[in-house]
Enzyme design. Structure first.
Site, PDB file in Angstrom:
ATOM      1  N   LYS A 256       0.838  -1.206   0.000  1.00  0.00           N
ATOM      2  CA  LYS A 256       0.000   0.000   0.000  1.00  0.00           C
ATOM      3  C   LYS A 256       0.878   1.263   0.000  1.00  0.00           C
ATOM      4  O   LYS A 256       0.650   2.172  -0.802  1.00  0.00           O
ATOM      5  CB  LYS A 256      -0.959  -0.011   1.210  1.00  0.00           C
ATOM      6  CG  LYS A 256      -1.955  -1.173   1.147  1.00  0.00           C
ATOM      7  CD  LYS A 256      -2.919  -1.181   2.303  1.00  0.00           C
ATOM      8  CE  LYS A 256      -2.280  -1.556   3.624  1.00  0.00           C
ATOM      9  NZ  LYS A 256      -1.668  -2.902   3.635  1.00  0.00           N
ATOM     10  N   THR A 257       1.866   1.293   0.886  1.00  0.00           N
ATOM     11  CA  THR A 257       2.752   2.461   0.940  1.00  0.00           C
ATOM     12  C   THR A 257       3.498   2.608  -0.388  1.00  0.00           C
ATOM     13  O   THR A 257       3.639   3.718  -0.922  1.00  0.00           O
ATOM     14  CB  THR A 257       3.775   2.295   2.083  1.00  0.00           C
ATOM     15  OG1 THR A 257       3.061   1.968   3.267  1.00  0.00           O
ATOM     16  CG2 THR A 257       4.581   3.548   2.297  1.00  0.00           C
TER      17      THR A 257
ATOM     18  N   THR B 142      -5.791  -1.637   6.717  1.00  0.00           N
ATOM     19  CA  THR B 142      -5.926  -3.093   6.706  1.00  0.00           C
ATOM     20  C   THR B 142      -7.360  -3.464   7.075  1.00  0.00           C
ATOM     21  O   THR B 142      -7.742  -4.619   7.010  1.00  0.00           O
ATOM     22  CB  THR B 142      -4.984  -3.717   7.759  1.00  0.00           C
ATOM     23  OG1 THR B 142      -5.179  -3.038   8.988  1.00  0.00           O
ATOM     24  CG2 THR B 142      -3.542  -3.598   7.338  1.00  0.00           C
TER      25      THR B 142
ATOM     26  N   ARG C 293       6.498  -8.172   1.826  1.00  0.00           N
ATOM     27  CA  ARG C 293       7.349  -7.763   2.958  1.00  0.00           C
ATOM     28  C   ARG C 293       7.988  -8.983   3.616  1.00  0.00           C
ATOM     29  O   ARG C 293       9.171  -8.971   3.954  1.00  0.00           O
ATOM     30  CB  ARG C 293       6.556  -6.968   3.995  1.00  0.00           C
ATOM     31  CG  ARG C 293       7.403  -6.651   5.237  1.00  0.00           C
ATOM     32  CD  ARG C 293       6.703  -5.738   6.205  1.00  0.00           C
ATOM     33  NE  ARG C 293       6.562  -4.423   5.638  1.00  0.00           N
ATOM     34  CZ  ARG C 293       5.504  -3.644   5.821  1.00  0.00           C
ATOM     35  NH1 ARG C 293       4.491  -4.066   6.568  1.00  0.00           N
ATOM     36  NH2 ARG C 293       5.452  -2.456   5.268  1.00  0.00           N
TER      37      ARG C 293
END
Ligand code: ADP
Length: 343
Positions: A67-68, A161, A220
């Site tokens: 998302k970032t 989230t 991640r």
């Protein structure tokens, strides 16, 4: 056993630097999420053609899926500057006013964890998003007055989230709502290979597949495991990352072959053993494992469903045959059979 729960999918400072070095810089460099990318490309192109700020975007999906990264990509693709904050940091209205008063036209303003905004801060954000104005209270007591200051047209990118925790008025102010799904193993393997290349590592294709398979559908986690395998390979195999080295390293770290973490296992244990395969309602499941219903639904379940362990039915969650197989259990035909225990 290494810490690799979902909560832990939030990065610490050192990891943030590592992550930043691996972050894709353009949409073309961003693997996976084809539908989301298509929607974004159109919105970006349209905004560029009109020479206006792009519509506000709400990104939602489990932690660590990008998302970032997407927020930074939107700014890159638009050729705009990027400002980042996180809802828990915006404790008072003044914190938000400070940021908004520095915003430049067409800037991308990223608000992480947007479901955690304080109610009065959220309310202030409404007028900034919709009317591009902020109301500021000047003075105190009976003489206090509200000044409405204009804010240049900008693009807010909210990330969460927990879509269910976003109020309807806030949702309604985002023109574009885009969901990130857990990644397919081949997409994740591609991400691992890309990271290995950036880090200048010697890695077999099969090693990337092995890391990908154990990364819970999450870039991640994939990058994090890559780092651990790199360390292991450096010490044990002069840096050569073969499939066997990857397996040895990940087994030493006790990473589950499918990347399941402790909460995943508690969910499966409850459905399989406590509720005998289900169906079990979300709220019952939530009380049984003492985890918020929304977190189970938004953060954990997507991967368990992708793995084919859990099905959602109108009567509740049920465990699939594949779940029984993976956890080495058999379906009980009657209550008098031997009790199941998750190994
Ligand atoms: P989120 O904001 O959803 O928690 P991030 O955007 O911080 O996730 O991504 C976590 C890490 O995963 C970053 O280092 C990023 O480089 C990497 N990453 C995420 N998605 C992708 C992708 N599609 N391709 C390559 N790397 C990715």
């Amino acid at each position: 056993m290494i810490e690799r729960g979902i909560a832990d999918a939030q990065a610490n400072d050192e990891e943030r630097l590592f992550e930043a070095s691996l972050r894709p810089r353009s949409l073309a460099d961003f693997t996976g999420q084809p539908k989301l990318k298509e929607n974004l490309k159109i919105a970006i192109e349209a905004a560029k053609m009109r020479g206006e700020a792009m519509d506000h975007v709400l990104l939602y999906g489990p932690p660590g899926l990008g998302k970032t990264t997407i927020a930074t990509l939107i700014a890159n693709e638009l050729g705009s500057s990027f400002e980042q904050t996180s809802a828990p940091v915006l404790q008072k209205k003044l914190d938000l006013t400070g940021l908004l008063s520095n915003i430049r036209a067409k800037q991308v303003f990223f608000i992480d964890e947007i479901h955690r905004l304080a109610p009065d801060v959220e309310e202030m954000l409404y007028s900034a998003l919709e009317d591009f104005r902020v109301d500021i209270l000047v003075g105190t007591g009976p003489g206090a007055r509200t000044h409405s200051l204009p804010v240049p047209k900008f693009t807010a990118v909210g990330a969460t989230t927990r879509l269910g925790n976003i109020s309807a008025p806030l949702r309604g102010r985002f023109g574009l709502m885009l969901r990130l799904d857990v990644y397919q193993p081949d997409e994740l393997a591609g991400i691992v290979r890309r990271s290995a290349k950036i880090l200048d590592l010697k890695m077999d294709e099969l090693a990337s597949t092995e890391i990908a398979r154990r990364s819970r559908g999450t870039p991640r986690i994939a990058n994090r495991l890559l780092r651990r395998v790199r360390d292991y390979a450096q010490v044990k195999a002069s840096g050569e990352m073969s499939k066997q080295i990857a397996i040895d390293a990940l087994e030493l770290l006790e990473v589950d072959p499918l990347g399941l973490d402790e909460v995943d296992r508690r969910i499966m244990d409850a459905i399989l053993v406590k509720f005998d395969g289900g169906p079990v309602g979300l709220s019952t499941l939530s009380s049984a494992i003492d985890e918020e219903a929304g977190t189970i639904e938004d953060v954990y379940e997507p991967y368990l469903i992708q793995q084919g362990f859990v099905d959602r039915t109108p009567r509740g969650r049920i465990a699939t045959d594949r779940a029984y197989e993976y956890f080495g259990l058999s379906r009980r035909r009657s209550a008098s059979g031997p009790p199941n225990v998750l190994p």
